[in-house]
Scaffold this motif. Structure first.
Motif, PDB file in Angstrom:
ATOM      1  N   UNK A  98       0.837  -1.209   0.000  1.00 49.91           N
ATOM      2  CA  UNK A  98       0.000   0.000   0.000  1.00 49.91           C
ATOM      3  C   UNK A  98       0.871   1.258   0.000  1.00 49.91           C
ATOM      4  N   UNK A  99       1.933   1.266   0.800  1.00 50.54           N
ATOM      5  CA  UNK A  99       2.738   2.475   0.969  1.00 50.54           C
ATOM      6  C   UNK A  99       3.852   2.618  -0.064  1.00 50.54           C
ATOM      7  N   UNK A 100       4.167   1.576  -0.813  1.00 50.38           N
ATOM      8  CA  UNK A 100       5.298   1.630  -1.749  1.00 50.38           C
ATOM      9  C   UNK A 100       4.963   2.578  -2.912  1.00 50.38           C
ATOM     10  N   UNK A 101       5.873   3.490  -3.286  1.00 47.77           N
ATOM     11  CA  UNK A 101       5.597   4.394  -4.414  1.00 47.77           C
ATOM     12  C   UNK A 101       5.510   3.628  -5.729  1.00 47.77           C
ATOM     13  N   UNK A 102       4.551   4.050  -6.583  1.00 48.00           N
ATOM     14  CA  UNK A 102       4.331   3.370  -7.859  1.00 48.00           C
ATOM     15  C   UNK A 102       5.317   3.870  -8.917  1.00 48.00           C
ATOM     16  N   UNK A 103       5.746   2.948  -9.737  1.00 42.98           N
ATOM     17  CA  UNK A 103       6.617   3.273 -10.863  1.00 42.98           C
ATOM     18  C   UNK A 103       5.998   2.689 -12.126  1.00 42.98           C
ATOM     19  N   UNK A 104       5.913   3.518 -13.182  1.00 41.00           N
ATOM     20  CA  UNK A 104       5.299   3.113 -14.437  1.00 41.00           C
ATOM     21  C   UNK A 104       6.377   2.997 -15.506  1.00 41.00           C
ATOM     22  N   UNK A 165      10.034  19.226 -15.391  1.00 35.99           N
ATOM     23  CA  UNK A 165       9.051  18.152 -15.570  1.00 35.99           C
ATOM     24  C   UNK A 165       9.656  16.795 -15.269  1.00 35.99           C
ATOM     25  N   UNK A 166      10.912  16.587 -15.672  1.00 31.00           N
ATOM     26  CA  UNK A 166      11.563  15.293 -15.421  1.00 31.00           C
ATOM     27  C   UNK A 166      11.787  15.093 -13.932  1.00 31.00           C
ATOM     28  N   UNK A 167      12.216  16.142 -13.244  1.00 35.58           N
ATOM     29  CA  UNK A 167      12.438  16.006 -11.812  1.00 35.58           C
ATOM     30  C   UNK A 167      11.127  15.823 -11.054  1.00 35.58           C
ATOM     31  N   UNK A 168      10.055  16.457 -11.560  1.00 38.57           N
ATOM     32  CA  UNK A 168       8.746  16.279 -10.919  1.00 38.57           C
ATOM     33  C   UNK A 168       8.148  14.916 -11.210  1.00 38.57           C
ATOM     34  N   UNK A 169       8.555  14.268 -12.310  1.00 33.16           N
ATOM     35  CA  UNK A 169       8.043  12.947 -12.648  1.00 33.16           C
ATOM     36  C   UNK A 169       6.732  12.968 -13.391  1.00 33.16           C
ATOM     37  N   UNK A 238       9.120   5.941 -14.834  1.00 34.75           N
ATOM     38  CA  UNK A 238       8.867   7.258 -14.259  1.00 34.75           C
ATOM     39  C   UNK A 238       7.719   7.154 -13.269  1.00 34.75           C
ATOM     40  N   UNK A 239       7.419   8.279 -12.626  1.00 39.09           N
ATOM     41  CA  UNK A 239       6.356   8.276 -11.633  1.00 39.09           C
ATOM     42  C   UNK A 239       4.974   8.238 -12.258  1.00 39.09           C
ATOM     43  N   UNK A 240       4.856   8.624 -13.517  1.00 40.11           N
ATOM     44  CA  UNK A 240       3.571   8.610 -14.212  1.00 40.11           C
ATOM     45  C   UNK A 240       3.748   7.909 -15.550  1.00 40.11           C
ATOM     46  N   UNK A 241       2.719   7.244 -16.068  1.00 37.85           N
ATOM     47  CA  UNK A 241       2.847   6.563 -17.369  1.00 37.85           C
ATOM     48  C   UNK A 241       3.082   7.536 -18.512  1.00 37.85           C
ATOM     49  N   UNK A 242       2.526   8.761 -18.426  1.00 35.87           N
ATOM     50  CA  UNK A 242       2.722   9.742 -19.486  1.00 35.87           C
ATOM     51  C   UNK A 242       4.178  10.180 -19.575  1.00 35.87           C
ATOM     52  N   UNK A 243       4.811  10.392 -18.409  1.00 36.54           N
ATOM     53  CA  UNK A 243       6.213  10.784 -18.418  1.00 36.54           C
ATOM     54  C   UNK A 243       7.102   9.665 -18.959  1.00 36.54           C
ATOM     55  N   UNK A 244       6.831   8.428 -18.572  1.00 38.20           N
ATOM     56  CA  UNK A 244       7.610   7.298 -19.098  1.00 38.20           C
ATOM     57  C   UNK A 244       7.457   7.202 -20.607  1.00 38.20           C
TER      58      UNK A 244
END
Length: 796
Positions: A98-104, A165-169, A238-244
């Motif tokens: 639950x607490x683990x950060x998501x990576x796309x 944007x890259x640093x923000x993810x 990345x932190x979001x699928x759009x950024x990846x």
């Protein structure tokens, strides 16, 4: 009242083949026969402790595990602890998921096909005297991977997307940017403050956002190619699928642009166009020079002139060879004719006339007459007769004369030889021919020399013309190569203008909305394994640090005392199963044999006294005493007396439902006689002594020698006196009484009795002359499943 059961597989004594019939009814005293029969039974319970021997419970290192089954039982013993730790591990894994950060993740696939980049080199690289090299597919893939992994690609991607944007993810949203909330501002303030603190402490370097973004892009990109494949896979997280997706898309486009630029040499088209014009002018000059040379020599071609001279020389050589051969032939003919002419006669016989010779005829008649005379004499005389010898001598002489004479006579006529005249004529003709042939050969040689002079002149012209032709061919080859490279440069320039490459993007950057991290099954499995291994480790630690005695190996390793019997735990003691009852009976028979085979006190009475003492309450000492007395009286046919010495619990009295007759308390106090205290058991041929009458509430306060002295009178009339003593942990005189008995059985309850308490009891008993027969491990449990127990048993 404690309950117990036995298992032959865990007992240290084998079954008795006599089935309990140990005494012979047709012989003497049953005790002696019981001892004789039991002495023949096998014993595996080790040596007995005697006063002359050193204590057997000396510390042997505290070994807790000494067999494979001991280790295998740990998970089954502490299964609830392991289950609890496993459940905690699963719960921790759930919270971590639950607490683990998501990576796309996003993925693009490039196909590197066979194109101009892989089948040829750049035109400027193959202009000189170099080999036409062809890159392998593996080299092409490796080169593309190096380009994709370069820092230049990361910098270009950072410039296109933006460092912030890259640093923000996340990609910047369309429209005006929203103001961060209170939580966002607090988080930013905290991060800035922490950054400044680390920067001031020297733990962090002052790096720009652009450099951090480049590093983030480089670490998020994963570029690889499967083995034996011409496909390149570009992945980014990345932190979001759009950024990846955006990072992968920009990296792919940047690579395609760099791939086109790297495959082209700037200025190659103009260079090859200029060089082709220069080469063409040089070729035209050489062609004009060749034409002037041919006009000056008045020749059509070197080949035709060479053919004409070759034909003439061939004719002269042929005539010279023929004339030389004819000259040799004519000279040989002259020589032969001269030899024949010299050997030919001037005259020859023209005619011959043949006739008969009369001398030869007369001589032949005489020989015939001598032959007839020889035959007549040979018929009448011997070979040594003078007449016969004389006739034979005459016959031999006549034959010799006849052989020298000729039977015919020839008359010859001679004339001049015409053959010699013919030979002379032919000799003159051949001499004339020899002279003519010599003259012709001299002329042919002169002509041959002249033709050779012309041939030398032609060869010199041919050398000069060949040099010119070679220069022309080289100029033509150079012009052809330059024209081909000019065409290649034009095609490459056109392909670059149209952005045509051998790299195809057959799968653009994907948009995968499912996070790739954390991997929930792997994370759950890791926490599950962590909980299980933690529970197993705690179980092993708990078992290793436990001071209780559980197995026979624990007793023997920690106390140094032999285990004479190991009795498993059962749920029903009053009505056990037939199999359990049989095992219990066999174990009691073995214990009786150990008691009777022990040493008796010097000068003591006829019977033997044995005390049954437990280390703790509830160890099952009273139950064992009753079963042991029953087996002694019933199976071994020994005169047995069972004494209930535990005035607090009175387990024996309650079990046999003894009446209100006086017992051990009244006997020791002197208020009752020995016969008044004896009672008969129902259904069992033995006698009992209760602890006290039902109306007596007094405890046994006498000292140990008085108690034992009160029981000595029973040893004269019985074979075995069994005393159920109170537990050693009670404040009674159990240990003191046990020190004055012939032998003692110590009862240890598995998993409850502490090794320190058992050790204290054994040390106290070692201070007296009482024989410690051994330890009975009661209420043991086997935690291993049946199938696993069989496997371990088969291995053993």
């Amino acid at each position: 009242m404690a309950s117990f059961d036995i298992d032959p597989s865990e007992s240290s004594h084998p079954n008795d083949p006599q089935g309990g019939q140990l005494a012979n009814p047709n012989t003497g005293h049953p005790v002696e026969h019981a001892r004789a029969a039991m002495s023949r039974a096998p014993h595996n319970n080790g040596p007995h402790l005697s006063p002359e021997q050193s204590p057997l419970w000396v510390d042997n290192g505290g070994l807790k595990f000494s067999s494979l089954s001991s280790y295998l039982e740990i998970p089954f013993i502490h299964k609830w602890l392991i289950g609890l730790c496993t459940a905690l591990g699963l719960m921790s894994g759930w919270f971590a998921i639950i607490a683990w950060p998501r990576t796309y993740e996003s993925e693009a696939k490039l196909m590197v096909r066979v194109g101009r980049e892989s089948v040829s080199l750049d035109p400027t690289a193959t202009t000189g005297a170099t080999l036409m090299l062809q890159k392998t597919q593996e080299e092409e893939i490796v080169s593309a991977l190096e380009v994709l992994n370069s820092r230049q690609v990361a910098e270009i991607v950072t410039d296109k997307i933006g460092a912030d944007a890259i640093l923000a993810g996340e990609l910047p949203a369309e429209g005006p940017a929203e103001e961060p909330g209170l939580l966002g501002r607090a988080k930013k303030t905290f991060k800035d403050g922490l950054y400044n603190v680390l920067l001031f402490a020297g733990l962090k370097d002052d790096i720009s956002n652009h450099e951090l973004a480049v590093m983030r892009v480089g670490s998020s990109l994963w570029i690889h190619s499967p083995r034996k494949s011409n496909v390149i896979i570009v992945e980014a997280q990345a932190k979001s699928p759009q950024m990846a997706q955006e990072i992968v898309d920009q990296a792919t486009k940047t690579f395609l642009e760099m791939h086109l630029q790297n495959a082209h040499t700037v200025g190659s088209f103009d260079f090859f166009q200029e060089q082709a014009e220069v080469a063409e002018q040089a070729l035209n000059g050489l062609v004009d020079r060749r034409a002037e040379f041919m006009q000056d020599r008045k020749m059509v071609s070197i080949e035709s002139s060479r053919a004409l001279l070759q034909e003439r020389l061939t004719g002269i050589d042929r005539d010279l060879v023929l004339a030389t051969g004819q000259l040799e032939e004519a000279a040989s003919s002259v020589k032969d004719l001269r030899t024949k002419y010299a050997g030919t006669e001037d005259e020859i016989v023209a005619s011959k006339i043949a006739g008969s010779d009369s001398t030869w005829s007369g001589m032949r008649q005489q020989v015939y007459e001598l032959e007839v005379a020889e035959q007549n004499l040979a018929a009448n005389y011997t070979n040594d007769h003078p007449k016969l010898k004389r006739v034979r001598t005459q016959l031999t002489g006549a034959r010799e004369i006849l052989a020298e004479l000729e039977s015919e006579r020839v008359d010859e006529n001679r004339t001049p030889n015409p053959m010699k005249a013919t030979l002379l004529e032919e000799l003159q003709r051949q001499e004339t021919r020899v002279v003519g042939l010599k003259s012709m050969i001299a002329e042919k040689k002169r002509q041959q020399f002249a033709m050779q002079k012309q041939t030398d002149d032609l060869l010199e012209d041919e050398r000069e013309l060949t040099q010119v032709d070679r220069e022309i061919r080289m100029a033509e080859t150079s012009l052809k190569v330059l024209q081909e490279k000019l065409e290649e440069a034009r095609v490459i320039s056109q392909l670059q203008s149209n952005k045509i490459s051998n790299v195809a993007v057959f799968q653009p950057a994907t948009l995968m909305e499912r996070a790739v991290s954390p991997k929930k099954p792997a994370l759950a499995a890791a926490f599950l394994l962590l909980g299980f291994t933690g529970g197993l480790g705690l179980s092993v630690l708990r078992q290793a640090t436990s001071s209780s005695l559980r197995t026979s190996d624990d007793v023997e390793n920690q106390l140094g005392c032999p285990v004479v019997a190991s009795l498993p735990r059962i749920s029903r003691v009053d009505s056990p199963r037939l199999n359990d009852q049989k095992r219990l009976q066999e174990s009691c028979q073995t214990l009786v044999s150990d008691i009777l085979l022990g040493q008796r006190r010097a000068g003591g009475p006829h019977g033997r006294s044995v005390g049954i003492i437990g280390v703790d309450e509830g160890a099952g000492a009273s139950t064992l005493a009753m079963k042991l007395a029953t087996a002694s009286a019933t199976d071994c046919r020994l005169r047995t007396v069972l004494v209930d010495g535990d005035t607090r619990q009175r387990s024996v009295s309650r079990s046999f439902k003894l009446n209100g007759k006086p017992g051990l308390v009244e006997l020791v106090s002197g208020s009752a006689s020995h016969d008044e205290c004896l009672q008969s058991a129902t259904g069992v041929p033995m006698q009992l002594i209760s602890s006290a009458a039902d109306s007596c509430d007094d405890s046994l306060n006498n000292n140990a020698p008085e108690i034992v002295q009160s029981l000595q009178a029973y040893l004269e009339d019985c074979d075995l006196l069994i005393v159920d003593l109170p537990a050693a942990s009670q404040p009674d005189q159990a240990i003191a009484v046990a020190q004055h008995l012939d032998s003692v059985l110590v009862i240890v309850e598995s998993e409850k009795t502490q090794s320190a308490a058992a050790d204290r009891l054994l040390r106290r008993l070692a201070e007296s002359d009482t024989e410690v027969i051994g330890v009975v491990l009661n209420k043991t449990r086997s935690y291993l499943p049946v199938w696993l127990r069989r496997c371990v048993g088969s291995q053993a």
